[in-house]
Write an enzyme that holds these catalytic residues in place. Structure first.
Site, short mmCIF file in Angstrom:
data_model
loop_
_atom_site.label_atom_id
_atom_site.label_comp_id
_atom_site.label_asym_id
_atom_site.label_seq_id
_atom_site.Cartn_x
_atom_site.Cartn_y
_atom_site.Cartn_z
N SER A 239 0.80 -1.23 0.00
CA SER A 239 0.00 0.00 0.00
C SER A 239 0.83 1.28 0.00
CB SER A 239 -0.95 0.01 1.19
OG SER A 239 -0.22 0.00 2.39
N HIS A 267 -5.41 -4.64 -0.97
CA HIS A 267 -5.29 -3.61 -2.02
C HIS A 267 -5.33 -4.23 -3.41
CE1 HIS A 267 -4.65 -0.41 0.88
NE2 HIS A 267 -3.96 -1.31 1.57
N LYS A 298 -12.44 -1.98 1.98
CA LYS A 298 -11.82 -1.10 0.98
C LYS A 298 -12.67 -1.16 -0.30
CE LYS A 298 -7.23 -1.75 3.08
NZ LYS A 298 -7.35 -0.75 4.14
N1 PLP Z 1 -3.81 -5.66 5.28
C1 PLP Z 1 -3.50 -4.59 4.54
C2 PLP Z 1 -2.47 -4.74 3.45
C3 PLP Z 1 -4.11 -3.35 4.77
O1 PLP Z 1 -3.79 -2.28 4.04
C4 PLP Z 1 -5.08 -3.26 5.80
C5 PLP Z 1 -5.75 -1.98 6.10
O2 PLP Z 1 -5.19 -0.93 6.13
C6 PLP Z 1 -5.37 -4.40 6.55
C7 PLP Z 1 -4.73 -5.57 6.27
C8 PLP Z 1 -6.41 -4.36 7.62
O3 PLP Z 1 -7.67 -4.35 7.02
P1 PLP Z 1 -8.97 -4.00 7.85
O4 PLP Z 1 -9.18 -2.53 7.71
O5 PLP Z 1 -10.07 -4.82 7.26
O6 PLP Z 1 -8.67 -4.38 9.26
#
Ligand code: PLP
Length: 452
Positions: A239, A267, A298
Site C-alpha cells: 500500500s 489492495h 476497501k
Molecule cells: N492488510 C493490509 C495490506 C491493509 O492495508 C489493511 C488496512 O489498512 C489491513 C490488512 C487491515 O484491514 P482491515 O481494515 O479490514 O482491518
C-alpha cells in the site's frame, strides 16, 4: 427487575445534566499514568509523527465536505504540517474550496456510497437487526453470514471462506491457528502491520526476507527446509508503494521448496486481474496460492470486515481455533449486506474495475508527462515520489488549499529520504477530477521546487 428506588436514582442521574461530564479517576496511580501518557504524547508530537484525523461531514466519495475545514495538522505520520487556514463555518472552512476532491480513500471502486450497496445495507438492517450480540459459535451466525462466506469463496474460486470483524483480525488469527513451533513462516519485510502482528503471535520459526527479493527468499527457504512446513506470506499489492508482489516467482520458489503461499489482498480484491479477483488472477497463479486474506473495508463496499478464503479444512480449523473469530462479535447484518451487494455487482460485470484502471492510467501518464515520478505500476495507489519530508507535507497542504485532498507520508511510515504524497484513484473520479488533480500538482510542484 430493576424497578423502584434504584431505577429512579439511575434515571435521575442520567437526566441530571452531569451526563457526559468527564470524571477523571482519582489517586496517585491515575495521576502517574496521566503524566506518563502526556510525556509520551509530547514525544510523538516532538518527533513529528503525530497523526491527526480530518473530519468528513459527508459520505465517503470522490467529493467531500470536511467538517470544520479540517483545522489542524493533516494526515499521516511524519506530516508535521503547519496549521490550515482559519475555520469560518461550523461544518466547512470557507478558506478551502467548496468541493474537496478526495484522493486518499481506499474506495477504489467507489462502492462505499453506491446506492445499491446502501440499499442492501438498509434491507439487511431491517430484516436481520442491528447486530447479533454474540460471537459466531454461540448465537451469532445468520443465513446472510453463511451466504456471504459462500459468495466470497466463489468469487476467489476457493473451497470455503470465514468472516472476521476486520482483515486485521483475519491476519491476527491465521498464523497462530495454522503454524506450530515445528513450522516456518517467511514474510516480506514490508508486509502490512497486521501480518507482522499475526506472525508475532504464532510460535513458528520466523524469517523476514528483503522486500520482493527472490534471491533472499530462496536463501531463507533453503534454511527453512529443516522445518516441517513452510508458509510464504506477502501482501499482494503493497500500500505504500503501489507495487505488486512477484507472485509468479514466489509460487515457483514455493513449489521448488515445498512451501505454501499466503497473500493479503486488501489492495487488490475487486479490481486487480481481468475479473478483479486479485493479484493471483493478474499474475496467473490462482491455483498456486493456498490462502487469501482480504478486507471488506476497501473496494468491497468499504464498510468493514475481513476474511480468509482457502481449503475447507483450513477454514474449518479457523472456526475452531482462530481467536479473533472465536472471541469477537459477529459482523453486523448491515455490513454483511454491503459486502454481499458489492460482490454481486463485481460478479455481474467488471466495468467498474475497468473504469478505475482507465483513470489510473490517465493519472499516471499525465503526472509522468508533467515530470513527476510515480512509484509502482498500473495500481490505483499512485505514490508521487518527492524525497523530502517537509516538501511532501507542505505540498499536500497546498493541494488541499486547491481543493485536492491527498496525504503526504514520510519517515517512519516510509524509509528516510523517500517521502511522498500518496494519491489513490477511484472508479468514481471523473476525468475532470483527475485532470484537476494533475493541474494542482503541477502548480504546487512548480511553486515548491519539485518541478523545474
Ligand atoms: N492488510 C493490509 C495490506 C491493509 O492495508 C489493511 C488496512 O489498512 C489491513 C490488512 C487491515 O484491514 P482491515 O481494515 O479490514 O482491518
Amino acid at each position: 427487575m430493576w424497578r423502584g428506588a434504584a431505577a429512579a436514582r439511575l434515571l435521575r442521574g442520567r437526566g441530571s445534566g452531569n451526563a457526559g461530564t468527564p470524571r477523571p479517576a482519582s489517586g496517585a496511580a491515575a495521576a502517574q499514568l496521566r503524566q506518563r501518557l502526556e510525556r509520551e504524547l509530547d514525544e510523538i508530537r516532538g518527533a513529528g509523527t503525530w497523526k491527526s484525523e480530518r473530519i468528513i461531514a459527508s459520505r465517503q466519495g470522490p467529493h467531500l465536505r470536511l467538517a470544520g475545514g479540517g483545522a489542524g495538522a493533516c494526515g499521516a505520520a511524519g506530516n508535521a504540517l503547519p496549521r490550515l487556514l482559519p475555520v469560518r463555518s461550523p461544518c466547512f472552512s470557507l478558506s478551502l474550496p467548496a468541493g474537496i476532491i478526495n484522493f486518499c480513500a481506499n474506495n477504489y471502486l467507489g462502492l462505499s456510497s453506491h446506492p445499491e450497496v446502501i440499499r442492501a445495507a438498509v434491507e439487511a438492517l431491517e430484516k436481520f437487526g442491528a447486530g447479533l450480540s454474540s460471537v459466531r459459535f454461540i448465537c451469532g451466525t445468520q443465513s446472510i453470514h453463511k451466504d456471504l462466506e459462500e459468495k466470497i469463496a466463489r468469487f476467489h474460486q476457493r473451497e470455503d471462506a470465514i468472516l472476521y470483524a476486520s482483515c486485521f483480525d483475519a491476519n491476527a488469527g491465521i498464523f497462530e491457528a495454522l503454524l506450530t513451533p515445528e513450522d516456518a513462516v517467511l514474510s516480506d519485510e514490508l508486509n502490512h502491520a497486521s501480518i507482522i502482528d499475526g506472525i508475532r503471535l504464532c510460535k513458528a520459526n520466523k524469517y523476514r526476507y528483503k522486500h520482493m527479493d527472490m534471491q533472499d527468499l530462496e536463501a531463507k527457504l533453503q534454511d527453512a527446509q529443516k522445518h516441517r512446513m513452510r508458509l510464504v506470506a506477502t501482501d499482494g499489492a503493497f500500500s505504500m508503494d503501489g507495487d505488486i508482489a512477484p507472485l509468479k516467482e514466489i509460487c515457483q520458489l514455493a513449489h521448488k521448496y515445498n512451501a505454501l503461499v499466503f497473500i493479503d489482498e486488501c489492495h487488490a480484491t475487486g479490481f486487480l486481474g481481468p475479473n478483479g479477483r486479485g493479484t493471483d488472477e493478474l499474475l496467473g497463479v490462482m491455483d498456486k496460492v493456498t490462502i487469501i486474506n482480504s478486507t471488506l473495508g476497501k473496494a468491497l463496499g468499504g464498510a468493514a470486515g475481513g476474511y480468509t478464503t482457502g481449503p475447507k479444512p483450513l477454514i474449518d480449523l479457523l472456526r475452531q481455533r482462530s481467536r479473533p473469530y472465536l472471541f469477537s462479535n459477529s459482523l453486523p447484518p448491515a455490513v454483511v449486506g454491503c459486502a454481499s451487494k458489492a460482490l454481486d455487482l463485481l460478479m455481474e460485470s467488471n466495468a467498474i474495475a475497468q473504469s478505475m484502471a482507465a483513470k489510473t492510467q490517465r493519472f499516471r501518464s499525465k503526472m509522468t508527462a508533467a515530470g513527476f515520478t510515480i512509484s509502482g505500476k498500473d495500481h490505483p495507489i499512485c505514490p508521487v515520489m518527492l524525497g523530502d519530508a517537509r516538501l511532501a507535507a507542505v505540498m499536500a497542504e497546498d493541494m488541499l488549499n486547491r481543493g485536492i485532498y491527498v496525504i503526504g507520508f514520510s519517515y517512519p511510515v516510509v524509509p528516510k529520504g523517500k517521502a511522498r504524497i500518496r494519491v489513490q484513484i477511484s472508479a468514481v473520479h471523473s476525468d475532470e477530477d483527475i485532470d484537476r488533480c494533475v493541474e494542482a500538482f503541477t502548480e504546487v510542484g512548480r511553486k515548491h521546487g519539485a518541478l523545474p
